[in-house]
Design a protein around this motif. Structure first.
Motif, PDB file in Angstrom:
ATOM      1  N   TRP A   1       0.742  -1.399   0.005  1.00 26.21           N
ATOM      2  CA  TRP A   1       0.069  -0.025   0.230  1.00 26.21           C
ATOM      3  C   TRP A   1       0.797   1.142  -0.023  1.00 26.21           C
ATOM      4  CZ3 TRP A   1      -1.928   3.099   4.547  1.00 26.21           C
ATOM      5  CH2 TRP A   1      -2.551   4.327   3.955  1.00 26.21           C
ATOM      6  N   ILE A   2       1.016   1.700  -1.172  1.00 32.44           N
ATOM      7  CA  ILE A   2       1.932   2.899  -1.369  1.00 32.44           C
ATOM      8  C   ILE A   2       1.031   3.963  -1.768  1.00 32.44           C
ATOM      9  CG2 ILE A   2       4.029   1.668  -1.469  1.00 32.44           C
ATOM     10  CD1 ILE A   2       4.114   1.975  -4.488  1.00 32.44           C
ATOM     11  N   LEU A   3       0.317   3.950  -2.700  1.00 36.37           N
ATOM     12  CA  LEU A   3      -0.645   4.828  -3.366  1.00 36.37           C
ATOM     13  C   LEU A   3      -1.453   5.925  -2.255  1.00 36.37           C
ATOM     14  CD1 LEU A   3      -2.706   3.461  -6.326  1.00 36.37           C
ATOM     15  CD2 LEU A   3      -0.804   5.026  -6.357  1.00 36.37           C
ATOM     16  N   GLY A   4      -1.299   7.042  -2.512  1.00 34.35           N
ATOM     17  CA  GLY A   4      -2.027   7.948  -1.349  1.00 34.35           C
ATOM     18  C   GLY A   4      -1.154   7.665  -0.069  1.00 34.35           C
ATOM     19  N   ASN A   5      -0.209   7.140   0.203  1.00 37.06           N
ATOM     20  CA  ASN A   5       0.212   7.072   1.266  1.00 37.06           C
ATOM     21  C   ASN A   5       1.991   7.490   1.169  1.00 37.06           C
ATOM     22  OD1 ASN A   5       1.464   5.968   3.526  1.00 37.06           O
ATOM     23  ND2 ASN A   5       1.279   3.628   3.182  1.00 37.06           N
ATOM     24  N   THR A   6       2.827   6.798   0.471  1.00 36.79           N
ATOM     25  CA  THR A   6       4.209   7.126   0.394  1.00 36.79           C
ATOM     26  C   THR A   6       4.488   7.740  -0.960  1.00 36.79           C
ATOM     27  OG1 THR A   6       4.700   4.954  -0.248  1.00 36.79           O
ATOM     28  CG2 THR A   6       5.109   5.331   2.027  1.00 36.79           C
TER      29      THR A   6
END
Lengths: 367, 367, 367, 367
Positions: free
Chosen positions: C127-132
């Motif tokens: 989970w990287i989208l809209g996160n990192t």
């Protein structure tokens, strides 16, 4: 009457007197005749007064003389629901007066096969009812290993639907759907739209396949299949079923092919329509070998299974029927009094002409 | 040389100059000859300088002309270990200078089949090396989809043993042991004691079967099998293998039968020795159909599987080799310089006479 | 614009110019503002023009400052559907002009975790989208590892329903239904009737449970649950949810309990209602430890699972949606233009008052 | 003596006369005293003359008063091997004179839990021996549901080793190894190197883990563990077990952590060393809750299991012992005459000081 049994009134004691039963007398011969009522023989036995029974395609095979383990004098039938009238002293799970479903498979629950869940190969049971011991197309039947071979009918349970759980529904579900490993979204093809193939169709829907293609030679049965949820039907009379399935699947083939007829030709359709990684679940009873196209299949990552129904899923099926998600009574097309079983055989034996699927035999409550 | 590739010295740049390779020139014809060095063609490619290769039974089939997808001019070989000398700009998992195991199966890792773990049916790969693209019996080889088709060799890893992980060990393990569902205490029979059958034997021991019966026509191979842990061996030359297995199993048959030859006769042994509930795992490459005895098997609850190796277990196998529980170098009987590959083929092609299992081809480090 | 990318008209080239996006500016602060359009950075990237997006409960957590990995300046959002406008030179599975579903989980498909199907723990994604990295609540978004992280939308696919497959449906299905091992006839309890709990409810029906009990504090959501097929609902405000479930199950407890809230109290309900042999599938995001009643559970044969969604079932879910068996658009209660995303957040942030489940953000086709 | 039982000479008839037995008389109190010999009570009972028994850690818990279901006057013990001296009239699987292994779990084989393979929760059995009915630390014991609760000892079977199959080996195997889903190449940690932890260690090797790390406070037991195949041992006395495991696993953690002690602290070690996707298999008997670190575990894709041994794997374990792959007698450190059971308890109760693992109680053949 032995002291280890119990009796309820007003039924005459099982083990004394006579009853009516459908008896096999060799190829092509059957009669509705008097037979002694069955008695408890082992402490694990129960005797059941039938209230509902039915006829299986296997019974027709027996009558043709195709099943050598069945000898003249045998009472036929391996499906039924009834009331317990007598139990041996080691039976604890069912009691006199209970309404019970009779499993087509008798199982001791304690041999090596039973411990693995392979009741079909029980060392002391398996398919014996209406085969090597007397069966259910009678007013009374003795059930060995009663605790493991009978299931309590839930209060309010519909006997016409539930009697399909004696054989046809667990057969379709275990041999076709579970062995075929049907998964949500899968493409499934079922070859054979008789009662067993339709039982596969009904129970495949527990796992939400994306499409179910039904293949048969009988347009009436294919129409029934559509009513039961088939998303496509193919009449294979023109010999082009394989081509049609490949078209319907964009050339890929199916995830699961279920053989529900029992001939080399229908088996061949199944092996010809499998996608890589597909499952071929055999349900049909075969009388001769088939050709296995290993030169095409060796690198296709396929799984082929055979199975005699174990009826280990009967408790699950009872729960699904209770929830209303499965209406097995859909399979019933004809109803007869048990005493009209000779006529019922005539109808069931002309299934195509009579548009018959399952015929119900109802026994009158009093006598 | 394109700007998206990297070069290490003193190796001459792949993509320029020539190399030596074993080339197929039609049935019965092969030559060790000059070919252009392979270059990066796609951003996901890598080029490997071979350090160790080997010959597979499939290569012999190709040379007989039995594999029509292989056309004259093709460099053979789908097994090997080497050093990465060049990578495309989208390769992130291996780097120039890494020592890598080449999988016999090329896989993109992202198509529908790869996502299901069926690398064998990868839409952009599968078994292509030494088949539809040039292979590993050469000084250099181009590997498409390098990130998913190469595995880093652990430091200190023994190349002779690890090169068995290119094909033979995952084939034996996935097609034979996993598909056969070998469990602790099981009785297993393996028909065929060639390199693949022996790979099944070695990897079956990961699951602690109670006994493993090895069946072959070659006493030497049966002796090797005993050394590898077979608990019983049967020379099937007298046509009595089935009887012998039934004796050894007290009349019950085996839990798992593995077909590791690829003929109707060996398949028939397998289907004849299965216990109820047994698994028949086909590993052999078949050129013709077999007869499937459905009239006997329909009610035996058996599972029959086919599979082209997916090599999805390569990471697991690398871990087991690292732990010392598996010594795949046991399978090596002969060693040659890569430049002597013509002689190596002569030896491997006379496996029985030469008592050959796997022959190792070592490439000299400098040139 | 680099030569390895492709452009379609009339969209302005991604990688040049600006776009609008919803940007996080620290706890409690968000803005709809201009940002540079994303460009291809790696050969495995794609750039997508969003057509449909949505807001997740996790976005609200981020806005509260509860997710430290999200730093000010980040474009939020990890759900969406759009049109591919640019691809790196190693992308082969999607092409410019394709309509694609964006997975909330980015995965390389080739690391050790991806090979095990644990995309959630991808070494190069997760989970990287809209996160990192910047997310989907914008006119354009860059998707790394595009081949493995995007899915083609079937022709005619309904975007409002399909965008639920970015996160909420695979989350409910994988973490709740698959991990909970829901079987036909099972009794299931779901604690939490928010969008995720309802996604568990919808997808649990793929396996035909006998009954599904929904537990929440909000009567409106419980009403919705009944409309979606819950067979019983319990408002747990009185602290008696456990007693009620035990009554409903005749004192036995449930086969599967799904935690879809993320608090010690709701976890405690789940562990208190499990039948022997039951499964507790945790879906909720937890901020603190819970007490595990091992003194009661050690001998109950229970299985407890946690999972960050892997989105490995997205292909299966797409097939089920295509078949019409799942209507995910049922979860949509509100619709906004993407340019009204600030207002959409206000609505979604007051879900109980607004009776909001999922809010759809539609981007205008032309600009 | 009832007519439905059978008697063999020269053993005095069970059901008449007295025998010696180890009787619990409340916390801290036990005596070796005269008790009536057990008789057949139900048609499914058998009476066994013990030849070998042993003491379990649970017996020590009972003696501390920690197990309220055990009331004063109870004969202790749930492990043993002996000779059948009497059977009820419904028993068909064992006969007078047979040498049998007594399972610690009594099971009817036919209730809903038994049908699911959860013998531990049998409606008419479960762990009752030496708990709610008299146990095996006596000259004779009555075993209900004999057909499902006894196993024939193979000819030549070593009683000292086989008696470990009454409880400790199936417990380690089912609760630790099977529930932990140990796979070839896995990294396994076992917290607790007592008899149960060592049984996990021995049976984990059926699946060829790559490494097994054993953690305990007792250096002697850790030495034993190394002799049994542990690849690393950690004395956790310094509170740094978690750090040490993470070092040994390169920071990744373990695939499988087995809790074989039963305290919050040892449970905490287990949950702290799990790799993403890891399994935590609880074997220990817990007296209080533990803290579950859901704030760290919710997104780690872990599986946590509990289980009271079902002994469904006893047939498999018997086969593995027969094959020589498992030598359970390795666990025996001390031997006593059954009549010296009071002394045996003293030794076993000081296990650390006495370096005791399992103590064998041998009953003299004649009396």
């Amino acid at each position: 009457m032995s002291t280890d049994t119990v009796l309820i009134e007003p039924v005459a004691p099982a083990g004394s007197g006579t009853m009516k039963a459908l008896v096999y007398h060799g190829p092509g011969k059957r009669a509705w005749e008097d037979r002694p009522k069955p008695a408890i023989q082992e402490p694990t036995d129960a005797v059941i007064r039938l209230t509902t029974a039915t006829i299986c395609g296997t019974d027709l095979h027996i009558l043709k003389g195709d099943v050598p383990s069945v000898t003249p004098g045998r009472i036929l039938g391996h499906e039924g629901i009834g009331i317990v009238v007598n139990v041996g002293n080691a039976v604890t799970g069912v009691h006199v007066g209970d309404r019970v479903l009779i499993s087509c498979i008798t199982s001791c629950g304690k041999c090596d096969y039973c411990k693995k869940g392979m009741y079909s190969h029980c060392r002391a049971g398996g398919w014996i009812l209406g085969n090597t011991i007397d069966g259910t197309q009678a007013e009374f039947v003795r059930i060995p290993h009663a605790d493991n071979s009978l299931y309590l009918v839930p209060p309010g349970g519909d006997e016409e639907g539930l009697v399909m759980l004696s054989d046809i529904l667990p057969t379709g579900f275990e041999c076709g759907v579970l062995n075929g490993a049907v998964k949500p979204g899968d493409t499934v093809a079922i070859v054979g739209a008789g009662p067993i193939g339709l039982a596969v169709l009904l129970t495949s829907q527990f796992y939400s396949p994306g499409s179910v293609i039904m293949i048969d030679l009988d347009d009436n049965r294919l129409r029934v299949a559509q009513g039961f949820g088939a998303t496509a039907v193919i009449n294979s009379a023109d010999g082009k079923a394989v081509e049609r399935v490949m078209e319907l699947t964009g050339g890929t083939g199916v995830d699961v092919a279920v053989e529900a007829v029992g001939t080399p030709a229908t088996f061949d359709i199944c092996q010809s329509i499998l996608a890589p990684g597909g499952h071929l679940a055999n349900v049909g009873v075969h009388g001769k070998p088939a050709q296995l196209r290993l030169e095409k299949l060796w690198d296709r990552n396929i799984t082929l299974t055979t199975r005699l129904v174990d009826t280990v899923t009967t408790p699950m099926l009872l729960k699904v029927v209770q929830s209303g998600k499965l209406q097995p009574s859909k399979l019933v097309t004809h109803r007869f009094a048990l005493s009209d079983v000779m006529k019922a055989y005539d109808t069931f034996g002309n299934a195509a002409k009579e548009s018959a699927l399952k015929v119900i035999l109802k026994n009158q409550p009093a006598r």
